[in-house]
Motif scaffolding. Structure first.
Motif, PDB file in Angstrom:
ATOM      1  N   GLU A  73      53.233  80.893  65.961  1.00  0.00           N
ATOM      2  CA  GLU A  73      51.926  81.523  65.835  1.00  0.00           C
ATOM      3  C   GLU A  73      51.145  80.861  64.697  1.00  0.00           C
ATOM      4  O   GLU A  73      51.711  80.423  63.705  1.00  0.00           O
ATOM      5  CB  GLU A  73      52.066  83.016  65.580  1.00  0.00           C
ATOM      6  CG  GLU A  73      52.739  83.360  64.269  1.00  0.00           C
ATOM      7  CD  GLU A  73      52.820  84.846  64.046  1.00  0.00           C
ATOM      8  OE1 GLU A  73      51.880  85.383  63.430  1.00  0.00           O
ATOM      9  OE2 GLU A  73      53.795  85.440  64.492  1.00  0.00           O
ATOM     10  N   ILE A  74      49.864  80.763  64.890  1.00  0.00           N
ATOM     11  CA  ILE A  74      49.010  80.141  63.884  1.00  0.00           C
ATOM     12  C   ILE A  74      48.641  81.205  62.862  1.00  0.00           C
ATOM     13  O   ILE A  74      48.036  82.228  63.203  1.00  0.00           O
ATOM     14  CB  ILE A  74      47.760  79.536  64.538  1.00  0.00           C
ATOM     15  CG1 ILE A  74      48.185  78.440  65.522  1.00  0.00           C
ATOM     16  CG2 ILE A  74      46.820  78.989  63.481  1.00  0.00           C
ATOM     17  CD1 ILE A  74      47.062  77.895  66.347  1.00  0.00           C
ATOM     18  N   LEU A  75      49.037  80.976  61.629  1.00  0.00           N
ATOM     19  CA  LEU A  75      48.797  81.945  60.573  1.00  0.00           C
ATOM     20  C   LEU A  75      47.409  81.709  59.978  1.00  0.00           C
ATOM     21  O   LEU A  75      47.009  80.563  59.756  1.00  0.00           O
ATOM     22  CB  LEU A  75      49.862  81.815  59.496  1.00  0.00           C
ATOM     23  CG  LEU A  75      51.296  82.028  59.982  1.00  0.00           C
ATOM     24  CD1 LEU A  75      52.278  81.728  58.876  1.00  0.00           C
ATOM     25  CD2 LEU A  75      51.484  83.441  60.483  1.00  0.00           C
ATOM     26  N   PRO A  76      46.666  82.773  59.715  1.00  0.00           N
ATOM     27  CA  PRO A  76      45.329  82.593  59.150  1.00  0.00           C
ATOM     28  C   PRO A  76      45.410  82.063  57.721  1.00  0.00           C
ATOM     29  O   PRO A  76      46.263  82.456  56.942  1.00  0.00           O
ATOM     30  CB  PRO A  76      44.734  83.997  59.184  1.00  0.00           C
ATOM     31  CG  PRO A  76      45.904  84.912  59.209  1.00  0.00           C
ATOM     32  CD  PRO A  76      46.998  84.183  59.923  1.00  0.00           C
ATOM     33  N   ARG A  77      44.510  81.168  57.425  1.00  0.00           N
ATOM     34  CA  ARG A  77      44.448  80.581  56.082  1.00  0.00           C
ATOM     35  C   ARG A  77      43.086  80.897  55.486  1.00  0.00           C
ATOM     36  O   ARG A  77      42.060  80.676  56.115  1.00  0.00           O
ATOM     37  CB  ARG A  77      44.619  79.075  56.155  1.00  0.00           C
ATOM     38  CG  ARG A  77      45.915  78.666  56.790  1.00  0.00           C
ATOM     39  CD  ARG A  77      46.757  77.982  55.789  1.00  0.00           C
ATOM     40  NE  ARG A  77      48.034  77.607  56.393  1.00  0.00           N
ATOM     41  CZ  ARG A  77      49.129  77.569  55.714  1.00  0.00           C
ATOM     42  NH1 ARG A  77      49.124  77.852  54.448  1.00  0.00           N
ATOM     43  NH2 ARG A  77      50.245  77.232  56.289  1.00  0.00           N
ATOM     44  N   SER A  78      43.082  81.416  54.275  1.00  0.00           N
ATOM     45  CA  SER A  78      41.810  81.732  53.628  1.00  0.00           C
ATOM     46  C   SER A  78      41.726  81.186  52.209  1.00  0.00           C
ATOM     47  O   SER A  78      40.686  81.303  51.575  1.00  0.00           O
ATOM     48  CB  SER A  78      41.590  83.248  53.619  1.00  0.00           C
ATOM     49  OG  SER A  78      42.603  83.883  52.875  1.00  0.00           O
ATOM     50  N   TRP A  81      39.292  78.118  52.020  1.00  0.00           N
ATOM     51  CA  TRP A  81      37.929  78.605  52.271  1.00  0.00           C
ATOM     52  C   TRP A  81      37.419  79.414  51.087  1.00  0.00           C
ATOM     53  O   TRP A  81      36.243  79.347  50.725  1.00  0.00           O
ATOM     54  CB  TRP A  81      37.884  79.442  53.548  1.00  0.00           C
ATOM     55  CG  TRP A  81      37.978  78.607  54.777  1.00  0.00           C
ATOM     56  CD1 TRP A  81      39.061  78.437  55.572  1.00  0.00           C
ATOM     57  CD2 TRP A  81      36.931  77.806  55.334  1.00  0.00           C
ATOM     58  NE1 TRP A  81      38.765  77.583  56.591  1.00  0.00           N
ATOM     59  CE2 TRP A  81      37.461  77.182  56.479  1.00  0.00           C
ATOM     60  CE3 TRP A  81      35.614  77.547  54.980  1.00  0.00           C
ATOM     61  CZ2 TRP A  81      36.710  76.328  57.264  1.00  0.00           C
ATOM     62  CZ3 TRP A  81      34.870  76.694  55.772  1.00  0.00           C
ATOM     63  CH2 TRP A  81      35.413  76.085  56.892  1.00  0.00           C
ATOM     64  N   ARG A 116      49.040  86.909  50.922  1.00  0.00           N
ATOM     65  CA  ARG A 116      49.769  86.250  52.006  1.00  0.00           C
ATOM     66  C   ARG A 116      50.796  85.290  51.415  1.00  0.00           C
ATOM     67  O   ARG A 116      50.458  84.420  50.626  1.00  0.00           O
ATOM     68  CB  ARG A 116      48.801  85.483  52.896  1.00  0.00           C
ATOM     69  CG  ARG A 116      47.858  86.400  53.618  1.00  0.00           C
ATOM     70  CD  ARG A 116      46.886  85.612  54.435  1.00  0.00           C
ATOM     71  NE  ARG A 116      46.026  86.533  55.176  1.00  0.00           N
ATOM     72  CZ  ARG A 116      44.806  86.231  55.549  1.00  0.00           C
ATOM     73  NH1 ARG A 116      44.293  85.051  55.282  1.00  0.00           N
ATOM     74  NH2 ARG A 116      44.092  87.102  56.220  1.00  0.00           N
ATOM     75  N   GLU A 119      50.272  81.297  51.800  1.00  0.00           N
ATOM     76  CA  GLU A 119      49.152  80.623  51.144  1.00  0.00           C
ATOM     77  C   GLU A 119      49.617  80.006  49.827  1.00  0.00           C
ATOM     78  O   GLU A 119      50.547  80.496  49.192  1.00  0.00           O
ATOM     79  CB  GLU A 119      48.025  81.612  50.850  1.00  0.00           C
ATOM     80  CG  GLU A 119      47.349  82.157  52.079  1.00  0.00           C
ATOM     81  CD  GLU A 119      46.291  81.233  52.633  1.00  0.00           C
ATOM     82  OE1 GLU A 119      46.027  80.181  52.025  1.00  0.00           O
ATOM     83  OE2 GLU A 119      45.738  81.567  53.675  1.00  0.00           O
TER      84      GLU A 119
END
Length: 153
Positions: A73-78, A81, A116, A119
């Motif tokens: 699964e593609i984990l959200p990255r913030s 950003w 997270r 990260e």
């Protein structure tokens, strides 16, 4: 020191009395095997005719059994950003006071990145620090503008 002085410093130990039970000759050591489970831990467990599972169907010899691994699964990255938004907010807040919403958005994204585990923590900490500094500069501009407009008396 003489031998007499050394002997006098040692504590005197009395012989055990009759009311003290002595240890048996074959005293067990801690962790010594006491019988019980005799099967090797690595021995395979028979599953083909297990009563709770029932007879198990053997796979066909002509067709190999192929199982595909699930797609990761593609984990959200913030974090990146948040850092980019914090830098933009800081640059804008040096000149105008209305850049504080960008700083607030960068703070929110940096806090999400800190929570997270996947990260990079350093990027998120820098984003949080620069975003807080941009909010501080924007607040300074807004207070100065309010004082110039006569809103603060």
């Amino acid at each position: 020191m003489s031998d007499d002085r050394r002997r006098s410093r040692r504590p005197a130990v009395a012989a055990p009395t009759d009311d003290v039970a002595s240890a048996p000759e074959a005293a067990r050591l801690p962790g010594e095997h006491r019988g019980g489970f005799q099967r090797e831990f690595t021995q395979p467990t028979p599953l083909l005719s297990s009563p709770e599972v029932g007879p198990r169907a053997e796979p066909a010899a002509s067709q190999p059994r192929v199982e595909w691994a699930p797609a990761p699964e593609i984990l959200p990255r913030s974090g990146a950003w948040a850092l980019a938004l914090a830098i933009v907010a800081l640059l804008l807040s040096l000149f105008v006071g209305w850049a504080f919403p960008l700083g607030i958005a960068a703070v929110v994204m940096a806090v999400l990145a800190l929570r997270r585990p996947w990260e990079r923590r350093g990027v998120a900490v820098w984003a949080l620090g620069l975003a807080a500094l941009s909010i501080l500069y924007s607040a300074g501009w807004l207070v100065w503008a309010a004082a110039q407009a006569g809103l603060l008396d």
